[in-house]
Each structure stands twice: as C-alpha cells, then as structure tokens.
Write a protein that holds these residues in place. Structure first.
Motif, short mmCIF file in Angstrom:
data_model
loop_
_atom_site.label_atom_id
_atom_site.label_comp_id
_atom_site.label_asym_id
_atom_site.label_seq_id
_atom_site.Cartn_x
_atom_site.Cartn_y
_atom_site.Cartn_z
N LEU A 185 13.33 -13.01 12.49
CA LEU A 185 13.88 -14.26 11.97
C LEU A 185 15.36 -14.12 11.62
N LEU B 232 17.20 -14.18 14.99
CA LEU B 232 17.17 -15.47 15.66
C LEU B 232 17.92 -16.56 14.90
N TYR B 233 17.77 -16.56 13.57
CA TYR B 233 18.28 -17.69 12.78
C TYR B 233 19.13 -17.29 11.58
N MET C 261 10.09 -20.35 10.75
CA MET C 261 10.95 -20.52 11.92
C MET C 261 11.48 -21.94 12.02
N VAL D 89 5.72 -16.54 17.51
CA VAL D 89 7.16 -16.28 17.43
C VAL D 89 7.81 -16.45 18.80
N ALA E 153 10.48 -19.32 19.58
CA ALA E 153 11.84 -18.84 19.82
C ALA E 153 12.41 -19.39 21.11
N ARG F 1 16.21 -23.67 18.47
CA ARG F 1 17.53 -23.06 18.33
C ARG F 1 17.96 -23.12 16.87
#
Length: 240
Positions: free
Chosen positions: A144, A147-148, A184, A228, A232, A236
C-alpha cells in the motif's frame, strides 16, 4: 457517542460465526464504551451466538450468505440512518474494545476519514496473532505504501470510517479481502487515513476462520493477494 470533545451517533458492526463464548461480553463492553448501536451480523451460527448477542443488547441480523465482507456490508447497510460513523470490530473477544474512543474519536472530530486499529503497533498477548497474520499485515503495508503512499502496518478488523466516505468507496469484496479493499480504495481516493495502536488479546472462544490451520490460512492469503492485484490494476493513487 462522545469521544473527547466530539459527539455523534456511531453504529458498530460485529460479524460473528459460532462465537457464543465471546460475543455477549463484546457487546456489553461496546455499549459501556458509549456506542449508540451494536449490530451483530450472524453468519448462520450453529451455537447460541445470536441469542447471546441479543440478550447483551445488540441488534442481531442473520446473513446466511457466507463471507466476512458480506457480513460487514450487510451490517453497515442496516446501521441507524442517523449514524455519522460506522465502525467494525470482531466478535471473538480479541479486539480491545475499551479503546473504541481512540479508534472512533478522530473520525467523529473530523480529523480523519478512516481510522485503522493496528494490532501490530499495540501490546499483544502471546499467541494472539499467528506469524502468518503478522507477515500479511506487514506485506500489505509495504504494498500500500508503494502503490499509494499509505503507511499502515495491519489489516485488522477494528476500524472506523465516516459514513459518507464508506458510501463513496464502492466496496465490492465479499470475502476476507474486505479490509484491504477498504484501505486501498480509501488511499486511492485520497481520504485521510490514520492508524492507531490497539494491540490484541487471545480470542475468548470459537475457532479462527483464517489462522491456526494451514488450509484456511492459505485460502485467506490467496484471497488477499488476489484482491490487492485486482484492485491495483484499476485503482490509481490520488496524485497519479
């Protein structure tokens, strides 16, 4: 519910399956902590879970379609219409529900949209978490963050979210991927996410559905990884 200087109606959802030994104490402790409503979602227990929850003061719903996420979704949809915060906690007695104010307070006060209770950052009784659960939380946290940019250490059940934020997430995962999906989606939308230490205890009764046995642990791990990877590919980050 009042938490510090903040006040508002809070409903908490407690998904349960065969947890008669623990659920009554969990419900009583939540009501004593000031929760306005406790919604126990019974997944078709074969013991006295539903009766004990009702006797302790919970509103009990039976959701015979299996799935942790389905139980959470059903309970959230049935929460009081005036509830401004929806919280979640397990019914097995492992979560330290006396910390409800610390989990819910930042959302009530408008300082966060989603608060995650981290079992890994707080005190843990020996045997309360398996190695696979600890590893899963840390791995998910790394993913996480990559990704973010979201810093988290756990995917634990003890959490609170502003109702408008929950309504806008578009939650779809009906299995054990519910928690990581929430994190997420919240991160992808740029919501204010806060993690607070809550620790955990050994479960009071019942049998864990995801830990302690190789089969369930592997199945839960597959669900989490699949969730996930699927999300993903479509979600975005807020600054992408």
């Amino acid at each position: 519910m009042r938490a510090g200087d903040a006040e508002g109606v809070v409903s908490i959802v407690v998904p349960c399956l065969d947890e008669e030994a623990a659920v009554g104490g969990v419900v009583r402790a939540l009501l004593a902590a000031g929760l306005d409503e406790v919604v126990v979602v019974d997944g078709g227990s074969r013991d006295g879970t539903a009766a004990r929850a009702a006797a302790a003061g919970a509103r009990v719903m039976v959701e015979r379609r299996r799935g942790y996420g389905r139980a959470c979704s059903t309970g959230a949809a049935a929460a009081r219409p005036d509830a401004v915060v929806i919280a979640f906690v397990d019914g097995d007695g492992s979560d330290r529900v006396e910390l409800a104010g610390e989990v819910i307070g930042p959302v009530l006060a408008g300082r966060a949209d989603l608060v995650l209770g981290s079992r890994l950052r707080g005190p843990r009784e020996p045997g309360s978490l398996g190695a696979a659960q600890v590893a899963a939380g840390r791995i998910a946290g790394l993913m996480l963050r990559a990704l973010y940019g979201l810093r988290s250490t756990d995917m634990g059940p003890f959490r609170a979210i502003a109702r408008p934020a929950l309504d806008g997430l578009g939650m779809a995962e009906m299995s054990f991927g519910w928690n990581v999906e929430m994190q997420m989606r919240a991160a992808a939308r740029g919501l204010r996410v806060l993690e607070v230490p809550v620790g955990c205890r050994r479960r009071v009764g019942g049998v864990s559905k995801v830990s302690g046995r190789l089969g369930p642990t592997l199945r839960a791990s597959v669900v989490l990884v699949r969730t996930v990877l699927r999300l993903a590919a479509t979600l975005r980050g807020p600054h992408a």
